[in-house]
Design a protein around this motif. Structure first.
Motif, mmCIF file in Angstrom:
data_model
loop_
_atom_site.group_PDB
_atom_site.id
_atom_site.type_symbol
_atom_site.label_atom_id
_atom_site.label_comp_id
_atom_site.label_asym_id
_atom_site.label_seq_id
_atom_site.Cartn_x
_atom_site.Cartn_y
_atom_site.Cartn_z
ATOM 1 N N LEU A 10 -97.400 21.689 25.981
ATOM 2 C CA LEU A 10 -98.223 21.565 24.776
ATOM 3 C C LEU A 10 -98.101 20.161 24.171
ATOM 4 O O LEU A 10 -99.071 19.636 23.619
ATOM 5 C CB LEU A 10 -97.831 22.642 23.764
ATOM 6 N N ASP A 11 -96.917 19.562 24.281
ATOM 7 C CA ASP A 11 -96.772 18.165 23.868
ATOM 8 C C ASP A 11 -97.672 17.259 24.714
ATOM 9 O O ASP A 11 -98.339 16.355 24.193
ATOM 10 C CB ASP A 11 -95.321 17.700 24.029
ATOM 11 N N HIS A 12 -97.682 17.513 26.018
ATOM 12 C CA HIS A 12 -98.475 16.694 26.934
ATOM 13 C C HIS A 12 -99.959 16.713 26.565
ATOM 14 O O HIS A 12 -100.647 15.695 26.686
ATOM 15 C CB HIS A 12 -98.295 17.190 28.376
ATOM 16 N N ILE A 13 -100.455 17.889 26.140
ATOM 17 C CA ILE A 13 -101.898 17.998 25.858
ATOM 18 C C ILE A 13 -102.186 17.866 24.361
ATOM 19 O O ILE A 13 -103.245 18.279 23.884
ATOM 20 C CB ILE A 13 -102.495 19.290 26.432
ATOM 21 N N ALA A 14 -101.238 17.289 23.624
ATOM 22 C CA ALA A 14 -101.447 16.876 22.224
ATOM 23 C C ALA A 14 -101.715 18.041 21.273
ATOM 24 O O ALA A 14 -102.483 17.907 20.324
ATOM 25 C CB ALA A 14 -102.595 15.854 22.142
ATOM 26 N N VAL A 15 -101.081 19.190 21.525
ATOM 27 C CA VAL A 15 -101.183 20.310 20.589
ATOM 28 C C VAL A 15 -100.067 20.180 19.558
ATOM 29 O O VAL A 15 -98.883 20.164 19.916
ATOM 30 C CB VAL A 15 -101.080 21.664 21.320
ATOM 31 N N ASP A 16 -100.446 20.081 18.296
ATOM 32 C CA ASP A 16 -99.466 19.887 17.231
ATOM 33 C C ASP A 16 -98.510 21.082 17.149
ATOM 34 O O ASP A 16 -98.891 22.227 17.413
ATOM 35 C CB ASP A 16 -100.195 19.722 15.890
ATOM 36 N N LYS A 17 -97.255 20.817 16.772
ATOM 37 C CA LYS A 17 -96.257 21.890 16.681
ATOM 38 C C LYS A 17 -96.640 22.960 15.667
ATOM 39 O O LYS A 17 -96.221 24.113 15.778
ATOM 40 C CB LYS A 17 -94.886 21.304 16.352
ATOM 41 N N SER A 18 -97.433 22.594 14.676
ATOM 42 C CA SER A 18 -97.875 23.580 13.683
ATOM 43 C C SER A 18 -98.935 24.520 14.234
ATOM 44 O O SER A 18 -99.286 25.521 13.596
ATOM 45 C CB SER A 18 -98.432 22.868 12.441
ATOM 46 N N GLU A 19 -99.456 24.230 15.424
ATOM 47 C CA GLU A 19 -100.521 25.038 16.027
ATOM 48 C C GLU A 19 -100.014 25.832 17.221
ATOM 49 O O GLU A 19 -100.745 26.088 18.177
ATOM 50 C CB GLU A 19 -101.680 24.136 16.453
ATOM 51 N N ARG A 20 -98.757 26.272 17.167
ATOM 52 C CA ARG A 20 -98.173 27.008 18.287
ATOM 53 C C ARG A 20 -97.808 28.427 17.880
ATOM 54 O O ARG A 20 -96.784 28.970 18.291
ATOM 55 C CB ARG A 20 -96.974 26.238 18.851
ATOM 56 N N LEU A 21 -98.651 29.019 17.051
ATOM 57 C CA LEU A 21 -98.470 30.389 16.601
ATOM 58 C C LEU A 21 -99.463 31.290 17.323
ATOM 59 O O LEU A 21 -100.422 30.831 17.943
ATOM 60 C CB LEU A 21 -98.662 30.487 15.088
ATOM 61 N N TRP A 22 -99.246 32.605 17.216
ATOM 62 C CA TRP A 22 -100.160 33.542 17.874
ATOM 63 C C TRP A 22 -101.577 33.415 17.310
ATOM 64 O O TRP A 22 -102.554 33.605 18.040
ATOM 65 C CB TRP A 22 -99.649 34.968 17.739
ATOM 66 N N ASN A 48 -103.106 30.866 16.787
ATOM 67 C CA ASN A 48 -103.786 29.771 17.483
ATOM 68 C C ASN A 48 -104.170 30.124 18.919
ATOM 69 O O ASN A 48 -104.821 29.328 19.596
ATOM 70 C CB ASN A 48 -102.896 28.525 17.511
ATOM 71 N N ALA A 49 -103.753 31.305 19.372
ATOM 72 C CA ALA A 49 -104.015 31.696 20.764
ATOM 73 C C ALA A 49 -105.413 32.287 20.919
ATOM 74 O O ALA A 49 -105.606 33.319 21.575
ATOM 75 C CB ALA A 49 -102.957 32.682 21.239
ATOM 76 N N ARG A 50 -106.395 31.624 20.312
ATOM 77 C CA ARG A 50 -107.780 32.074 20.364
ATOM 78 C C ARG A 50 -108.675 30.904 20.710
ATOM 79 O O ARG A 50 -108.362 29.752 20.410
ATOM 80 C CB ARG A 50 -108.199 32.695 19.025
ATOM 81 N N PHE A 51 -109.794 31.225 21.322
ATOM 82 C CA PHE A 51 -110.717 30.176 21.752
ATOM 83 C C PHE A 51 -111.136 29.305 20.559
ATOM 84 O O PHE A 51 -111.552 29.812 19.518
ATOM 85 C CB PHE A 51 -111.962 30.792 22.390
ATOM 86 N N GLY A 52 -110.995 27.994 20.721
ATOM 87 C CA GLY A 52 -111.425 27.056 19.689
ATOM 88 C C GLY A 52 -110.481 26.883 18.529
ATOM 89 O O GLY A 52 -110.817 26.223 17.544
ATOM 90 N N ALA A 53 -109.266 27.457 18.607
ATOM 91 C CA ALA A 53 -108.328 27.384 17.478
ATOM 92 C C ALA A 53 -107.272 26.303 17.674
ATOM 93 O O ALA A 53 -106.236 26.325 17.013
ATOM 94 C CB ALA A 53 -107.655 28.735 17.268
ATOM 95 N N GLY A 54 -107.513 25.353 18.573
ATOM 96 C CA GLY A 54 -106.554 24.289 18.824
ATOM 97 C C GLY A 54 -107.066 22.928 18.412
ATOM 98 O O GLY A 54 -108.252 22.738 18.135
ATOM 99 N N TRP A 55 -106.139 21.978 18.345
ATOM 100 C CA TRP A 55 -106.429 20.580 18.025
ATOM 101 C C TRP A 55 -107.116 20.437 16.658
ATOM 102 O O TRP A 55 -107.992 19.598 16.468
ATOM 103 C CB TRP A 55 -107.300 19.946 19.117
ATOM 104 N N GLN A 56 -106.700 21.277 15.697
ATOM 105 C CA GLN A 56 -107.313 21.264 14.367
ATOM 106 C C GLN A 56 -106.615 20.300 13.405
ATOM 107 O O GLN A 56 -107.185 19.927 12.379
ATOM 108 C CB GLN A 56 -107.273 22.680 13.760
ATOM 109 N N THR A 57 -105.374 19.936 13.699
ATOM 110 C CA THR A 57 -104.614 19.071 12.798
ATOM 111 C C THR A 57 -105.246 17.685 12.727
ATOM 112 O O THR A 57 -105.529 17.075 13.763
ATOM 113 C CB THR A 57 -103.159 18.945 13.295
ATOM 114 N N PRO A 58 -105.470 17.164 11.510
ATOM 115 C CA PRO A 58 -106.089 15.827 11.384
ATOM 116 C C PRO A 58 -105.213 14.740 11.991
ATOM 117 O O PRO A 58 -103.996 14.881 12.118
ATOM 118 C CB PRO A 58 -106.212 15.645 9.869
ATOM 119 N N GLY A 59 -105.879 13.632 12.345
ATOM 120 C CA GLY A 59 -105.152 12.484 12.866
ATOM 121 C C GLY A 59 -105.431 12.269 14.335
ATOM 122 O O GLY A 59 -105.880 13.182 15.047
ATOM 123 N N PRO A 60 -105.169 11.062 14.835
ATOM 124 C CA PRO A 60 -105.424 10.740 16.241
ATOM 125 C C PRO A 60 -104.492 11.524 17.166
ATOM 126 O O PRO A 60 -103.348 11.813 16.810
ATOM 127 C CB PRO A 60 -105.162 9.232 16.325
#
Length: 561
Positions: A520-532, A534-546
């Protein structure tokens, strides 16, 4: 003497005041715990030998359940420990010419080491020789006496030292022991030898709870799981249950907790052992209420389901304490389809195999291939296949294929793209899109039951489809085009591939926490987005910032010999 000194020092500080028993049993013990608290228990392991691969499976399964609950926002607790009293331990220490407590400590330390080696998430480790536990057991015993469920009488039956249990005439058989070629009487359930014992001891009015136990199991959803174990327990109960012998004469068994007020008797090892699940949460509760008790899930092997699904809830009913919500009784492990045995040389050392395969690979294999209803077969070839085909071939390979720098992944645009694709679906993506959208909803009922292997099978079905999808859509060709539509299509294809990796990694997080977090680090998923959630289609990479993809994903699961 060492154990006695430990207890006396502790007791001077912690012995409950007289007169508290009845009040505690009817107030704090029955109050509902906070809804966000989640308590998982491991069985406490017997210290007559070193840990084997079956122990490792139990530890990992309990840890996966705890981590899964944590992903759902629960405040979690897990218990673990060692069962150190009983005639079997007493005799083993005598044969080894060892002080009994030091004999126990030697093996207890290895089981504590197993928790760390398995990356079990901070269990509260209990020993039944701990002073806090002796106080809890004495309090529990006095509570049963105070409530009228303990009486003294003569008990006769077939006793197994190995099982630390009495069996009735219907539960034993006379046959020839193939190991010794001698005729004897053996417990049908465990296959262990038994001897006829007749003695005066204390008995628990187990028979009074037969109907309540049946009602508890029949009314509760999967309160004993899997169904084969549920039906087994109900069959025992419907056939009738006798009162339970809950002490042994001190002349036979010295290594245990004496019956309060009667030093000529020792408390039955299973009563002693089962109370550990309350001890770990601070029993006896002299303040407002327990923090995590009762357990939400109690993970046990199928060989001890009777103790946990009959004796334990009956004892809790008698004590006025809340019952566990679920008993998950998993199956065992064989090797070459035969029961593991030191004499056959077909045993597996978990410490050696963690070193050989890597921890998360071994955790994944055990959860994916381990049996809940049916026994799993432990084979070196199968561990290597799971590593090569699933973890390296499907998961890490897909991540590497779609995160190459030359493809120009626009990870910063994935949040918007994911929302758009929930309704705007290209015909070329329909199959994969549907599988991704349904994955969490299909996996959750299986995870909730403890069937993580079956749930992870769904995740790898998705990864297989995602690998097929990227092959057919050829992003390495699309990236060469200057056509804006082709460039848009490129990002859609890469999104679907990385979304499959993201969702699969989230489902794998309780099972392979170290590797899944790295992926998940490799594919830039923020640690705050590793909850159940977030395990839904389109619920990733929502945290602002590059966001930036990290290199090195292809080496996450290196080749094994």
């Amino acid at each position: 003497m060492q154990a006695c000194t430990r207890f006396l020092n502790y007791a001077a500080r912690a012995r409950p005041r007289s007169g508290l028993i009845r009040r505690l049993s009817t107030t704090a013990a029955l109050r509902e715990k906070d809804a966000d608290k989640y308590y998982v228990t491991q069985p406490i392991f017997y210290v007559n030998s070193v840990p084997h691969i079956g122990h490792f499976y139990t530890v990992v399964l309990a840890d996966v359940i705890k981590r899964y609950a944590g992903m759902q926002g629960k405040s979690t607790k897990m218990s673990a420990g060692t069962d150190e009293h009983g005639l079997k331990i007493q005799q083993a220490a005598e044969r080894a010419n060892r002080d009994t407590l030091s004999f126990c400590t030697q093996y207890s330390n290895r089981f504590r080491d197993l928790q760390a080696a398995a990356n079990a998430d901070s269990p509260d480790f209990i020993r039944t020789t701990d002073p806090r536990h002796r106080l809890a057991v004495e309090h529990f015993w006095n509570l049963l006496v105070d409530r009228g469920y303990i009486y003294k009488g003569e008990h006769s039956g077939w006793y197994s030292v190995s099982d630390e249990a009495f069996y009735t005439e219907l539960q034993v058989e006379e046959r020839v022991d193939p190991a010794t070629d001698k005729r004897g009487v053996f417990a049908i359930e465990s296959g262990q030898p038994v001897e006829w014992v007749s003695e005066v001891n204390y008995k628990f009015k187990l028979s009074e709870f037969r109907d309540r136990l049946i009602e508890w199991i029949e009314d509760g959803q999967d309160v004993v799981y899997p169904e084969i174990r549920r039906n087994e327990v109900l069959s025992w109960l419907r056939a009738g249950i006798d009162d339970l012998s809950v002490s042994r004469p001190r002349s036979r068994l010295k290594w245990g907790i004496p019956v309060p007020g009667d030093d000529e008797h020792t408390i039955y090892v299973w009563v002693d052992a089962l109370v550990n699940y309350a001890t770990v949460d601070g029993y006896p509760w002299t303040d407002s209420k327990p923090s995590f008790f009762p357990p939400d899930v109690q993970v046990v092997g199928k060989d001890i389901v009777r103790f946990h699904a009959v004796y334990w809830p009956a004892l809790l009913m008698a004590a006025g304490l809340a019952l566990p919500k679920r008993i998950l009784a998993h199956a065992h492990w064989t090797m070459g389809s035969q029961k593991m045995s030191k004499s056959k040389g077909n045993v597996a050392d978990p410490f050696e195999d963690i070193e050989r395969y890597g921890l998360d690979t071994l955790r994944y294999f055990m959860i994916r291939n381990g049996g809940i209803s049916d026994d799993g077969d432990y084979a070196t070839d199968e561990v290597l296949v799971r590593h090569r085909k699933d973890l390296a071939g499907q998961l890490a390979n897909l991540a590497a294929r779609c995160s190459s720098e030359r493809l120009g992944v626009n990870i910063d645009g994935f949040a918007v793209l994911g929302r758009k694709l929930q309704s705007d679906i290209d015909s070329r993506d329909v199959t994969l899109h549907g599988m991704l959208a349904e994955l969490a909803d299909k996996a959750k009922p299986l995870f909730d039951k403890g069937e993580f292997g079956r749930g992870l099978g769904l995740a790898f079905d998705v990864l297989a489809e995602a690998n097929r999808h990227i092959t057919e859509n050829e992003p390495w060709t699309l990236v060469k085009s200057s056509d804006p539509e082709e460039q848009t299509r490129l990002q859609v294809v890469l999104f679907y591939s990385l979304e499959a990796v993201r969702l699969a990694s989230l489902l794998l997080l309780p099972t392979i926490p170290e590797k899944a977090n790295r992926l998940l680090d490799h594919i830039a998923v923020d640690k705050s987005e590793r909850l159940w959630a977030n395990a839904r289609f389109g619920a990733g990479w929502q945290t602002p910032g590059p966001k930036k993809l990290l290199p090195g994903v292809a080496t996450l699961f290196p080749k094994l010999a």
